[in-house]
Design a protein around this motif. Structure first.
Motif, PDB file in Angstrom:
ATOM      1  N   ALA A 205       0.825  -1.207   0.000  1.00 26.73           N
ATOM      2  CA  ALA A 205       0.000   0.000   0.000  1.00 26.73           C
ATOM      3  C   ALA A 205       0.863   1.263   0.000  1.00 26.73           C
ATOM      4  CB  ALA A 205      -0.913   0.004   1.226  1.00 26.73           C
ATOM      5  N   PRO A 206       0.557   2.217  -0.867  1.00 28.92           N
ATOM      6  CA  PRO A 206       1.260   3.501  -0.828  1.00 28.92           C
ATOM      7  C   PRO A 206       0.603   4.492   0.134  1.00 28.92           C
ATOM      8  CG  PRO A 206      -0.165   3.433  -2.736  1.00 28.92           C
ATOM      9  CD  PRO A 206      -0.311   2.102  -2.053  1.00 28.92           C
ATOM     10  N   MET A 207      -0.577   4.133   0.641  1.00 27.00           N
ATOM     11  CA  MET A 207      -1.311   5.063   1.503  1.00 27.00           C
ATOM     12  C   MET A 207      -2.200   4.297   2.488  1.00 27.00           C
ATOM     13  SD  MET A 207      -3.998   6.400  -1.401  1.00 27.00           S
ATOM     14  CE  MET A 207      -2.773   6.261  -2.714  1.00 27.00           C
ATOM     15  N   TYR A 208      -2.629   4.996   3.521  1.00 25.70           N
ATOM     16  CA  TYR A 208      -3.525   4.400   4.512  1.00 25.70           C
ATOM     17  C   TYR A 208      -4.643   5.378   4.829  1.00 25.70           C
ATOM     18  CZ  TYR A 208      -1.113   7.367   7.947  1.00 25.70           C
ATOM     19  OH  TYR A 208      -0.600   8.440   8.634  1.00 25.70           O
ATOM     20  N   ALA A 223      -0.890   2.353  17.306  1.00 24.44           N
ATOM     21  CA  ALA A 223      -0.048   3.546  17.390  1.00 24.44           C
ATOM     22  C   ALA A 223       1.349   3.257  16.829  1.00 24.44           C
ATOM     23  CB  ALA A 223       0.047   4.020  18.840  1.00 24.44           C
ATOM     24  N   ASN A 224       1.907   2.112  17.198  1.00 26.57           N
ATOM     25  CA  ASN A 224       3.247   1.751  16.729  1.00 26.57           C
ATOM     26  C   ASN A 224       3.246   1.461  15.231  1.00 26.57           C
ATOM     27  OD1 ASN A 224       4.320   2.007  19.306  1.00 26.57           O
ATOM     28  ND2 ASN A 224       4.028  -0.160  19.799  1.00 26.57           N
ATOM     29  N   TYR A 225       2.168   0.849  14.751  1.00 24.17           N
ATOM     30  CA  TYR A 225       2.118   0.514  13.324  1.00 24.17           C
ATOM     31  C   TYR A 225       2.059   1.772  12.464  1.00 24.17           C
ATOM     32  CZ  TYR A 225       0.731  -1.387   8.855  1.00 24.17           C
ATOM     33  OH  TYR A 225       0.697  -1.690   7.512  1.00 24.17           O
ATOM     34  N   LYS A 230       4.692   5.601   8.654  1.00 23.67           N
ATOM     35  CA  LYS A 230       5.006   7.006   8.366  1.00 23.67           C
ATOM     36  C   LYS A 230       6.513   7.204   8.197  1.00 23.67           C
ATOM     37  CE  LYS A 230       1.242   9.482  10.708  1.00 23.67           C
ATOM     38  NZ  LYS A 230       0.931  10.387  11.834  1.00 23.67           N
ATOM     39  N   LYS A 231       7.266   6.477   9.012  1.00 22.86           N
ATOM     40  CA  LYS A 231       8.725   6.581   8.966  1.00 22.86           C
ATOM     41  C   LYS A 231       9.324   5.179   9.064  1.00 22.86           C
ATOM     42  CE  LYS A 231      12.522   9.291  10.920  1.00 22.86           C
ATOM     43  NZ  LYS A 231      12.917  10.247  11.998  1.00 22.86           N
ATOM     44  N   PRO A 232       9.380   4.448   7.947  1.00 24.08           N
ATOM     45  CA  PRO A 232       9.870   3.063   7.959  1.00 24.08           C
ATOM     46  C   PRO A 232      11.347   2.977   8.385  1.00 24.08           C
ATOM     47  CG  PRO A 232       8.745   3.598   5.886  1.00 24.08           C
ATOM     48  CD  PRO A 232       8.970   4.881   6.608  1.00 24.08           C
ATOM     49  N   ARG A 233      11.637   1.926   9.148  1.00 22.29           N
ATOM     50  CA  ARG A 233      13.026   1.691   9.541  1.00 22.29           C
ATOM     51  C   ARG A 233      13.819   1.114   8.369  1.00 22.29           C
ATOM     52  NH1 ARG A 233      12.287  -1.103  15.557  1.00 22.29           N
ATOM     53  NH2 ARG A 233      11.303   0.709  16.567  1.00 22.29           N
ATOM     54  N   LYS A 238       9.124   2.882   1.221  1.00 14.61           N
ATOM     55  CA  LYS A 238       8.698   4.271   1.167  1.00 14.61           C
ATOM     56  C   LYS A 238       7.676   4.556   2.261  1.00 14.61           C
ATOM     57  CE  LYS A 238       9.357   5.111  -3.785  1.00 14.61           C
ATOM     58  NZ  LYS A 238       8.685   5.539  -5.052  1.00 14.61           N
ATOM     59  N   ALA A 239       7.681   5.748   2.771  1.00 13.49           N
ATOM     60  CA  ALA A 239       6.693   6.142   3.775  1.00 13.49           C
ATOM     61  C   ALA A 239       5.319   6.206   3.122  1.00 13.49           C
ATOM     62  CB  ALA A 239       7.049   7.496   4.362  1.00 13.49           C
ATOM     63  N   MET A 240       4.311   5.751   3.860  1.00  9.46           N
ATOM     64  CA  MET A 240       2.942   5.809   3.349  1.00  9.46           C
ATOM     65  C   MET A 240       2.373   7.212   3.525  1.00  9.46           C
ATOM     66  SD  MET A 240       0.910   2.366   4.440  1.00  9.46           S
ATOM     67  CE  MET A 240       1.619   0.734   4.317  1.00  9.46           C
ATOM     68  N   LYS A 241       1.469   7.561   2.639  1.00 12.94           N
ATOM     69  CA  LYS A 241       0.752   8.824   2.734  1.00 12.94           C
ATOM     70  C   LYS A 241      -0.593   8.591   3.412  1.00 12.94           C
ATOM     71  CE  LYS A 241       2.830  10.565  -1.531  1.00 12.94           C
ATOM     72  NZ  LYS A 241       2.558  11.035  -2.920  1.00 12.94           N
ATOM     73  N   SER A 242      -1.092   9.606   4.075  1.00  9.42           N
ATOM     74  CA  SER A 242      -2.396   9.520   4.736  1.00  9.42           C
ATOM     75  C   SER A 242      -3.470  10.124   3.837  1.00  9.42           C
ATOM     76  CB  SER A 242      -2.363  10.275   6.069  1.00  9.42           C
ATOM     77  OG  SER A 242      -3.647  10.287   6.665  1.00  9.42           O
ATOM     78  N   ARG A 243      -4.515   9.361   3.593  1.00 10.36           N
ATOM     79  CA  ARG A 243      -5.658   9.822   2.804  1.00 10.36           C
ATOM     80  C   ARG A 243      -6.934   9.346   3.498  1.00 10.36           C
ATOM     81  NH1 ARG A 243      -2.072  12.217   0.990  1.00 10.36           N
ATOM     82  NH2 ARG A 243      -1.373  12.444  -1.173  1.00 10.36           N
ATOM     83  N   TYR A 244      -7.756  10.268   3.944  1.00 12.19           N
ATOM     84  CA  TYR A 244      -8.959   9.873   4.695  1.00 12.19           C
ATOM     85  C   TYR A 244     -10.139  10.762   4.330  1.00 12.19           C
ATOM     86  CZ  TYR A 244     -11.877   8.486   8.680  1.00 12.19           C
ATOM     87  OH  TYR A 244     -12.901   8.022   9.476  1.00 12.19           O
ATOM     88  N   VAL A 245     -11.157  10.165   3.713  1.00 11.87           N
ATOM     89  CA  VAL A 245     -12.368  10.886   3.329  1.00 11.87           C
ATOM     90  C   VAL A 245     -13.392  10.857   4.462  1.00 11.87           C
ATOM     91  CG1 VAL A 245     -14.310  10.943   1.714  1.00 11.87           C
ATOM     92  CG2 VAL A 245     -12.008  10.443   0.879  1.00 11.87           C
ATOM     93  N   GLY A 246     -13.475   9.703   5.138  1.00 14.66           N
ATOM     94  CA  GLY A 246     -14.487   9.543   6.184  1.00 14.66           C
ATOM     95  C   GLY A 246     -15.724   8.836   5.692  1.00 14.66           C
ATOM     96  N   THR A 247     -15.735   8.481   4.413  1.00 11.35           N
ATOM     97  CA  THR A 247     -16.772   7.613   3.852  1.00 11.35           C
ATOM     98  C   THR A 247     -16.111   6.290   3.535  1.00 11.35           C
ATOM     99  OG1 THR A 247     -17.998   9.456   2.869  1.00 11.35           O
ATOM    100  CG2 THR A 247     -18.393   7.281   1.942  1.00 11.35           C
ATOM    101  N   MET A 248     -16.562   5.220   4.157  1.00  9.08           N
ATOM    102  CA  MET A 248     -15.924   3.915   3.999  1.00  9.08           C
ATOM    103  C   MET A 248     -15.799   3.516   2.538  1.00  9.08           C
ATOM    104  SD  MET A 248     -17.149   0.343   5.736  1.00  9.08           S
ATOM    105  CE  MET A 248     -16.054  -1.045   5.940  1.00  9.08           C
TER     106      MET A 248
END
Length: 350
Positions: A205-208, A223-225, A230-233, A238-248
């Motif tokens: 996944a490129p985003m969550y 929280a840890n996940y 966001k900042k992979p070891r 690549k770090a994932m981007k956050s995308r949230y509409v609020g409609t499932m």
């Protein structure tokens, strides 16, 4: 024929020709139910498009106990459409407190649905959706009495599911157990036309999508996940981007097409989760798995992860924590919850 010479495939034609694990008789029944759902979705599309003009939603603040007019209209539209299918004997809706019983005699298909997902977004003209599932046919029982228990089925008993996404265009994504397919509503001819066949969700996944305003209420695993994506070891990730509409429906649809995670964990205040099992989680989990993704929840007693579709519903509007999306990433989150639950489990005394 289109201008490019390609033959358009309507949803009705697709169902009549589609190879599935079901018998011809069952596919005929499924096609009839889908025809009714299509009628309802077309009507809801028009209502959504004209909601502002007709003032069909409540202006201003709406309390938890109030129901918006568009919600009611969508619910009634789907009930009316499916009620004409003689093979359906009972329905369950997010907007109806009790099951919608069409016949007292047990026997036929059970249909479940959330008529207007994302209703909190109505006032600001954001994406909405309809989620639905069709459960396997129940044998006729003469003199039987239809009740709530007839719709309390595991997701493993689903034979078809889908959702309609009301956005820039209305699309319907569906599966009858042989892949996931997307159709777009051509307003000129009034038909759903096949645009994507056998959707395969990317394994990474490129985003969550998650409501991060509740982060202070998450358990340690979540929280840890989120911190780790966001900042992979691992420097190769690549770090994932956050995308949230609020409609499932909107967030899941984006995840299906591009790869992504839809995460709705329980919180300290509501550890049991907020997403409804029967008519939201099960149909979506069915689609995600058909597309090669993964979906799980947490066992209420042990906290261990388990497939969503294996949960036995105990009540009509049961809620659960819900995690779904790209297979490899969801599998990693699942492993973290498994390890955390194992540490909490007391060792048996010898």
């Amino acid at each position: 024929m289109t201008s490019q010479g390609k033959k358009m495939t309507t949803l009705n034609r697709f169902l009549s020709e589609h190879k599935s694990p079901h018998s011809k008789e069952m596919m005929s029944d499924i096609a009839n139910i889908f025809s009714a759902i299509q009628v309802a979705v077309k009507k809801i599309t028009k209502a959504v498009n004209r909601a502002g003009i007709n003032n069909m939603y409540t202006i201003g603040s709406v309390g938890a106990g109030m129901v918006r007019k568009l919600d009611v209209l969508a619910n009634e539209t789907i009930i009316d459409a499916i009620s004409n299918c003689h093979m359906v004997y009972v329905m369950a809706s997010e907007e109806s407190r009790d099951p919608i019983i069409l016949r007292d005699d047990i026997g036929g298909y059970e249909v479940v649905f959330d008529p207007l997902d994302g209703s909190q977004n109505i006032d600001c003209n954001m994406s909405l959706g309809t989620i639905f599932g069709i459960y396997e046919k129940t044998k006729h029982v003469a003199g039987g009495l239809t009740s709530e228990k007839n719709v309390l089925k595991k997701g493993t008993k689903l034979i078809a599911s889908g959702y309609a996404h009301y956005g820039a265009a209305t699309v319907m994504v569906m599966s009858v157990g042989a892949g996931v397919h997307e159709f777009i509503l051509d307003q000129d001819i009034g038909e759903f036309i096949l645009v994507r066949k056998r959707i395969s969700i990317p394994r990474r996944a490129p985003m969550y999508s998650i409501n991060e305003s509740s982060s202070f209420e998450w358990d340690d695993v979540m929280a840890n996940y989120i911190a780790s994506v966001k900042k992979p070891r691992d420097a190769t990730r690549k770090a994932m981007k956050s995308r949230y509409v609020g409609t499932m429906v909107a967030d899941v649809h984006r995840s299906l097409v591009y790869g992504g995670l839809y995460l709705y964990p329980g919180t300290k205040k509501i550890p049991g989760g907020k997403v409804r099992l029967l008519y939201e989680c099960n149909p979506i989990a069915f689609l995600i798995e058909q597309a090669g993704g993964k979906a799980f929840t947490l066992d209420a007693k042990t906290g261990k992860p388990m497939p969503v579709v294996n949960v036995q519903p105990t009540e009509l509007h049961q809620r659960i924590p819900f995690f779904c999306g790209s297979f490899d990433d969801i599998a990693e989150l699942e492993k973290m919850y498994e390890e955390a639950a194992t540490k909490k489990t007391p060792k048996a005394k010898l």
